[in-house]
Write a protein that holds these residues in place. Structure first.
Motif, PDB file in Angstrom:
ATOM      1  N   PRO A  34     -10.487  45.476  -2.161  1.00  0.00           N
ATOM      2  CA  PRO A  34      -9.659  46.685  -2.168  1.00  0.00           C
ATOM      3  C   PRO A  34     -10.225  47.749  -1.221  1.00  0.00           C
ATOM      4  CG  PRO A  34     -10.149  45.968  -4.401  1.00  0.00           C
ATOM      5  CD  PRO A  34     -10.978  45.133  -3.477  1.00  0.00           C
ATOM      6  N   GLY A  35      -9.338  48.486  -0.586  1.00  0.00           N
ATOM      7  CA  GLY A  35      -9.750  49.556   0.314  1.00  0.00           C
ATOM      8  C   GLY A  35     -10.330  50.730  -0.450  1.00  0.00           C
ATOM      9  N   VAL A  36     -11.071  51.562   0.240  1.00  0.00           N
ATOM     10  CA  VAL A  36     -11.714  52.701  -0.409  1.00  0.00           C
ATOM     11  C   VAL A  36     -10.934  53.992  -0.192  1.00  0.00           C
ATOM     12  CG1 VAL A  36     -14.030  51.714  -0.363  1.00  0.00           C
ATOM     13  CG2 VAL A  36     -13.226  53.046   1.584  1.00  0.00           C
TER      14      VAL A  36
ATOM     15  N   ALA B  29      -5.790  52.650   3.343  1.00  0.00           N
ATOM     16  CA  ALA B  29      -6.090  51.228   3.547  1.00  0.00           C
ATOM     17  C   ALA B  29      -6.094  50.537   2.188  1.00  0.00           C
ATOM     18  CB  ALA B  29      -7.438  51.066   4.222  1.00  0.00           C
ATOM     19  N   LEU B  30      -5.081  49.729   1.950  1.00  0.00           N
ATOM     20  CA  LEU B  30      -5.000  49.044   0.666  1.00  0.00           C
ATOM     21  C   LEU B  30      -6.091  48.000   0.514  1.00  0.00           C
ATOM     22  CD1 LEU B  30      -1.138  48.521   0.418  1.00  0.00           C
ATOM     23  CD2 LEU B  30      -2.552  50.248  -0.732  1.00  0.00           C
ATOM     24  N   HIS B  31      -6.421  47.299   1.623  1.00  0.00           N
ATOM     25  CA  HIS B  31      -7.434  46.251   1.590  1.00  0.00           C
ATOM     26  C   HIS B  31      -8.301  46.334   2.834  1.00  0.00           C
ATOM     27  CE1 HIS B  31      -4.059  44.587  -0.783  1.00  0.00           C
ATOM     28  NE2 HIS B  31      -5.036  44.213  -1.584  1.00  0.00           N
TER      29      HIS B  31
ATOM     30  N   ASP C  82     -12.917  36.771  -7.360  1.00  0.00           N
ATOM     31  CA  ASP C  82     -13.908  37.417  -8.210  1.00  0.00           C
ATOM     32  C   ASP C  82     -13.442  38.847  -8.423  1.00  0.00           C
ATOM     33  OD1 ASP C  82     -16.150  38.100  -9.648  1.00  0.00           O
ATOM     34  OD2 ASP C  82     -17.440  38.344  -7.895  1.00  0.00           O
ATOM     35  N   GLY C  83     -12.698  39.064  -9.494  1.00  0.00           N
ATOM     36  CA  GLY C  83     -12.112  40.378  -9.741  1.00  0.00           C
ATOM     37  C   GLY C  83     -11.059  40.668  -8.684  1.00  0.00           C
ATOM     38  N   ASP C  84     -11.249  41.769  -7.962  1.00  0.00           N
ATOM     39  CA  ASP C  84     -10.304  42.136  -6.904  1.00  0.00           C
ATOM     40  C   ASP C  84     -10.651  41.503  -5.564  1.00  0.00           C
ATOM     41  OD1 ASP C  84      -8.794  43.676  -8.599  1.00  0.00           O
ATOM     42  OD2 ASP C  84      -9.913  45.517  -8.181  1.00  0.00           O
ATOM     43  N   ALA C  85     -11.816  40.912  -5.447  1.00  0.00           N
ATOM     44  CA  ALA C  85     -12.227  40.278  -4.192  1.00  0.00           C
ATOM     45  C   ALA C  85     -11.708  38.845  -4.142  1.00  0.00           C
ATOM     46  CB  ALA C  85     -13.744  40.288  -4.060  1.00  0.00           C
TER      47      ALA C  85
ATOM     48  N   PRO D  35      -2.088  38.726   7.224  1.00  0.00           N
ATOM     49  CA  PRO D  35      -2.586  40.034   7.673  1.00  0.00           C
ATOM     50  C   PRO D  35      -3.356  39.987   8.996  1.00  0.00           C
ATOM     51  CG  PRO D  35      -3.864  39.225   5.817  1.00  0.00           C
ATOM     52  CD  PRO D  35      -2.727  38.283   5.988  1.00  0.00           C
ATOM     53  N   LEU D  36      -4.029  38.867   9.289  1.00  0.00           N
ATOM     54  CA  LEU D  36      -4.833  38.755  10.510  1.00  0.00           C
ATOM     55  C   LEU D  36      -4.581  37.416  11.182  1.00  0.00           C
ATOM     56  CD1 LEU D  36      -8.295  39.983   9.176  1.00  0.00           C
ATOM     57  CD2 LEU D  36      -6.775  41.255  10.682  1.00  0.00           C
ATOM     58  N   ASP D  37      -4.663  37.417  12.495  1.00  0.00           N
ATOM     59  CA  ASP D  37      -4.676  36.176  13.258  1.00  0.00           C
ATOM     60  C   ASP D  37      -6.115  35.920  13.666  1.00  0.00           C
ATOM     61  OD1 ASP D  37      -1.922  35.684  13.236  1.00  0.00           O
ATOM     62  OD2 ASP D  37      -1.591  36.931  15.009  1.00  0.00           O
ATOM     63  N   VAL D  38      -6.628  34.759  13.320  1.00  0.00           N
ATOM     64  CA  VAL D  38      -7.980  34.388  13.729  1.00  0.00           C
ATOM     65  C   VAL D  38      -7.839  33.755  15.112  1.00  0.00           C
ATOM     66  CG1 VAL D  38     -10.054  33.107  13.150  1.00  0.00           C
ATOM     67  CG2 VAL D  38      -8.604  34.022  11.335  1.00  0.00           C
ATOM     68  N   VAL D  39      -8.393  34.428  16.120  1.00  0.00           N
ATOM     69  CA  VAL D  39      -8.179  34.058  17.508  1.00  0.00           C
ATOM     70  C   VAL D  39      -9.236  33.100  18.025  1.00  0.00           C
ATOM     71  CG1 VAL D  39      -7.968  34.988  19.844  1.00  0.00           C
ATOM     72  CG2 VAL D  39      -7.093  36.292  17.911  1.00  0.00           C
TER      73      VAL D  39
END
Length: 176
Positions: free
Chosen positions: A11-13, A17-19, A41-44, A87-91
């Motif tokens: 989770p974001g702080v 930023a949500l994550h 593991d919880g939110d992670a 959410p992300l492209d691993v390039v």
């Protein structure tokens, strides 16, 4: 070598930023996967986000040596914001810190340093031992020709007067 990329979402702080996303591990010899959930593991949550080919090149052995000489040898994972469903492209995954620096300099990609497993360190070290050639330093020698004695190209050829060859021409003077 196929290399699985493990990305952790926490989770974001801030409220903007949500994550936050971070590459945390690599899986040498991994099978193909696309954002497969590995652990929660919880939110992670950790995902096997992608499997990329780790390529080594004979011309980059100096860079690999530099990377292996670090306190903690690392694989560098290059990611960018996705416009698709994930959410992300691993390039890219690379063992070259020089190549990773090139991507980090653009500011468009996120470059994460992930600790390299010992088996991968041994595989890269074997590649370096097989292909590395030290470059011989060749000191450059100066040309003994004296170039300071010629006055070719000094001044402006449009100025007739020899007294001040560095003066710029004015509108009143005739151009040849």
């Amino acid at each position: 070598m196929p290399l699985g990329i493990v990305i952790r979402r926490v989770p974001g702080v801030t409220r903007w930023a949500l994550h936050t996303w971070q590459a945390v591990a690599v899986l040498p010899g991994a099978d193909k996967a696309e954002w497969k959930e590995l652990r929660r593991d919880g939110d992670a949550v950790e995902f096997h986000a992608a499997t990329l080919q780790l390529e080594l090149f004979r011309t980059d052995t100096e860079s690999y040596l530099h990377g292996l000489s670090a306190k903690v040898p690392a694989i560098y994972v290059v990611m960018r914001q996705s416009e698709g469903t994930h959410p992300l492209d691993v390039v890219l995954a690379t063992a070259s810190p020089y190549e990773a620096q090139d991507y980090a300099d653009t500011g468009e990609e996120l470059v994460e340093k992930v600790p390299m497993p010992q088996g991968l360190v041994a595989w890269i070290r074997d590649f370096i031992e097989l292909h590395h050639e030290d470059e011989v330093f060749i000191k450059r020698r100066r040309d003994k020709t004296r170039v300071d004695r010629k006055e070719d190209g000094i001044g402006d050829a449009r100025i007739r007067q020899v007294a001040d060859v560095y003066r710029a021409p004015s509108n009143k003077e005739t151009v040849h």
